[in-house]
Scaffold this motif. Structure first.
Motif, PDB file in Angstrom:
ATOM      1  N   VAL A   1       0.750  -1.092  -0.032  1.00 21.56           N
ATOM      2  CA  VAL A   1       0.103  -0.093  -0.062  1.00 21.56           C
ATOM      3  C   VAL A   1       0.827   1.208  -0.023  1.00 21.56           C
ATOM      4  O   VAL A   1       0.553   2.131  -0.684  1.00 21.56           O
ATOM      5  N   VAL A   2       1.759   1.135   0.861  1.00 17.49           N
ATOM      6  CA  VAL A   2       2.704   2.280   0.855  1.00 17.49           C
ATOM      7  C   VAL A   2       3.526   2.742  -0.405  1.00 17.49           C
ATOM      8  O   VAL A   2       3.532   3.897  -0.927  1.00 17.49           O
ATOM      9  N   ASP A   3       3.939   1.461  -1.000  1.00 17.07           N
ATOM     10  CA  ASP A   3       4.670   1.828  -2.243  1.00 17.07           C
ATOM     11  C   ASP A   3       4.004   2.327  -3.203  1.00 17.07           C
ATOM     12  O   ASP A   3       4.126   3.259  -4.102  1.00 17.07           O
ATOM     13  N   SER A   4       2.638   1.623  -3.420  1.00 14.97           N
ATOM     14  CA  SER A   4       1.769   2.178  -4.306  1.00 14.97           C
ATOM     15  C   SER A   4       1.413   3.479  -4.098  1.00 14.97           C
ATOM     16  O   SER A   4       1.014   4.603  -5.048  1.00 14.97           O
ATOM     17  N   MET A   5       0.975   3.990  -2.835  1.00 10.77           N
ATOM     18  CA  MET A   5       0.739   5.431  -2.637  1.00 10.77           C
ATOM     19  C   MET A   5       1.682   6.300  -2.980  1.00 10.77           C
ATOM     20  O   MET A   5       1.405   7.292  -3.523  1.00 10.77           O
ATOM     21  N   THR A   6       2.979   6.089  -2.584  1.00 14.45           N
ATOM     22  CA  THR A   6       3.998   6.886  -2.826  1.00 14.45           C
ATOM     23  C   THR A   6       4.161   7.144  -4.491  1.00 14.45           C
ATOM     24  O   THR A   6       4.267   8.355  -4.820  1.00 14.45           O
ATOM     25  N   THR A   7       4.138   6.003  -5.101  1.00 12.54           N
ATOM     26  CA  THR A   7       4.199   6.041  -6.708  1.00 12.54           C
ATOM     27  C   THR A   7       2.950   7.004  -7.220  1.00 12.54           C
ATOM     28  O   THR A   7       3.435   7.804  -8.027  1.00 12.54           O
ATOM     29  N   LEU A   8       1.770   6.542  -6.805  1.00 12.03           N
ATOM     30  CA  LEU A   8       0.677   7.546  -7.152  1.00 12.03           C
ATOM     31  C   LEU A   8       0.702   8.738  -6.849  1.00 12.03           C
ATOM     32  O   LEU A   8       0.209   9.667  -7.837  1.00 12.03           O
ATOM     33  N   LEU A   9       0.881   9.084  -5.531  1.00 16.39           N
ATOM     34  CA  LEU A   9       1.005  10.474  -5.125  1.00 16.39           C
ATOM     35  C   LEU A   9       1.991  11.155  -5.728  1.00 16.39           C
ATOM     36  O   LEU A   9       1.779  12.489  -6.213  1.00 16.39           O
ATOM     37  N   THR A  10       3.037  10.705  -6.342  1.00 18.71           N
ATOM     38  CA  THR A  10       4.095  11.323  -7.010  1.00 18.71           C
ATOM     39  C   THR A  10       3.652  11.774  -8.293  1.00 18.71           C
ATOM     40  O   THR A  10       4.014  12.821  -8.879  1.00 18.71           O
ATOM     41  N   ARG A  11       3.065  10.546  -8.863  1.00 18.84           N
ATOM     42  CA  ARG A  11       2.605  10.895 -10.267  1.00 18.84           C
ATOM     43  C   ARG A  11       1.472  12.023 -10.323  1.00 18.84           C
ATOM     44  O   ARG A  11       1.239  12.644 -11.324  1.00 18.84           O
ATOM     45  N   MET A  12       0.471  11.582  -9.502  1.00 16.96           N
ATOM     46  CA  MET A  12      -0.749  12.812  -9.457  1.00 16.96           C
ATOM     47  C   MET A  12      -0.276  14.273  -9.138  1.00 16.96           C
ATOM     48  O   MET A  12      -0.730  15.202  -9.712  1.00 16.96           O
ATOM     49  N   LEU A  13       0.562  14.226  -7.978  1.00 20.94           N
ATOM     50  CA  LEU A  13       0.881  15.766  -7.599  1.00 20.94           C
ATOM     51  C   LEU A  13       2.131  16.310  -7.802  1.00 20.94           C
ATOM     52  O   LEU A  13       2.369  17.634  -7.561  1.00 20.94           O
ATOM     53  N   ARG A  14       2.951  15.574  -8.197  1.00 18.28           N
ATOM     54  CA  ARG A  14       4.416  16.090  -8.683  1.00 18.28           C
ATOM     55  C   ARG A  14       5.104  17.019  -7.596  1.00 18.28           C
ATOM     56  O   ARG A  14       5.451  18.049  -7.903  1.00 18.28           O
ATOM     57  N   PRO A  15       5.049  16.387  -6.358  1.00 21.15           N
ATOM     58  CA  PRO A  15       5.786  16.989  -5.219  1.00 21.15           C
ATOM     59  C   PRO A  15       7.118  17.598  -5.455  1.00 21.15           C
ATOM     60  O   PRO A  15       7.921  16.744  -6.023  1.00 21.15           O
ATOM     61  N   GLU A  16       7.748  18.660  -4.748  1.00 20.45           N
ATOM     62  CA  GLU A  16       9.048  19.025  -4.831  1.00 20.45           C
ATOM     63  C   GLU A  16       9.927  17.886  -4.146  1.00 20.45           C
ATOM     64  O   GLU A  16      10.787  17.683  -4.432  1.00 20.45           O
ATOM     65  N   ALA A  17       9.465  17.412  -2.963  1.00 21.70           N
ATOM     66  CA  ALA A  17      10.165  16.666  -1.778  1.00 21.70           C
ATOM     67  C   ALA A  17       9.564  15.057  -2.321  1.00 21.70           C
ATOM     68  O   ALA A  17       8.526  14.981  -2.910  1.00 21.70           O
ATOM     69  N   PRO A  18      10.633  14.228  -2.001  1.00 23.86           N
ATOM     70  CA  PRO A  18      10.046  12.824  -2.122  1.00 23.86           C
ATOM     71  C   PRO A  18       8.901  12.474  -1.147  1.00 23.86           C
ATOM     72  O   PRO A  18       8.808  13.073   0.058  1.00 23.86           O
ATOM     73  N   VAL A  19       7.990  11.593  -1.654  1.00 23.40           N
ATOM     74  CA  VAL A  19       6.837  11.175  -0.538  1.00 23.40           C
ATOM     75  C   VAL A  19       7.252  10.111   0.246  1.00 23.40           C
ATOM     76  O   VAL A  19       7.771   8.957  -0.481  1.00 23.40           O
ATOM     77  N   THR A  20       7.238  10.144   1.573  1.00 16.64           N
ATOM     78  CA  THR A  20       7.438   8.980   2.467  1.00 16.64           C
ATOM     79  C   THR A  20       6.292   8.602   3.388  1.00 16.64           C
ATOM     80  O   THR A  20       5.122   9.352   3.079  1.00 16.64           O
TER      81      THR A  20
END
Length: 93
Positions: free
Chosen positions: A16-35
C-alpha cells in the motif's frame, strides 16, 4: 486466474505504501520525495477529490476493496496513517 491474496498485514502495508508513494508522486508532482511521514493535506495539498481518486487507483492496482465508511480526514494525516487504515479496512477482490 489470479492467486488468492496471501499477503500478511506487514506485506500488504508495504504494498500500500509503495503504491501510494508512486501514485501521489505521479498525481501531485511534489518537490520532495513522498515518504510514510509525508503529510497528505499539509505538505501535498491533497484535496478530497484527489483522495478519492487515490483510493480508487489503489483499489484497482492492489485488487482490493477499501471500506471508506469510517474514513475521515483525521485518519488521513500522513501517508503512513492512511496506509494503516487501508491495510486494516480492505478486503481482496
Amino acid at each position: 486466474m489470479t492467486e488468492p491474496d496471501t499477503a500478511t498485514p506487514p506485506q500488504l502495508r508495504a504494498q500500500v505504501v509503495d503504491s501510494m508513494t508512486t501514485l501521489l508522486t505521479r498525481m501531485l508532482r511534489p518537490e520532495a520525495p513522498v515518504t510514510v511521514r509525508t503529510q497528505l493535506m499539509d505538505e501535498l495539498g491533497l484535496s478530497s477529490s484527489l483522495a478519492l481518486e487515490l483510493l480508487l487507483e489503489l483499489e484497482d492496482e492492489l485488487e482490493i476493496q477499501i471500506d471508506v465508511e469510517d474514513l475521515d480526514e483525521d485518519l488521513m494525516t500522513t501517508v503512513g496513517d492512511l496506509a494503516d487504515y487501508i491495510t486494516h479496512h480492505c478486503t481482496p477482490r
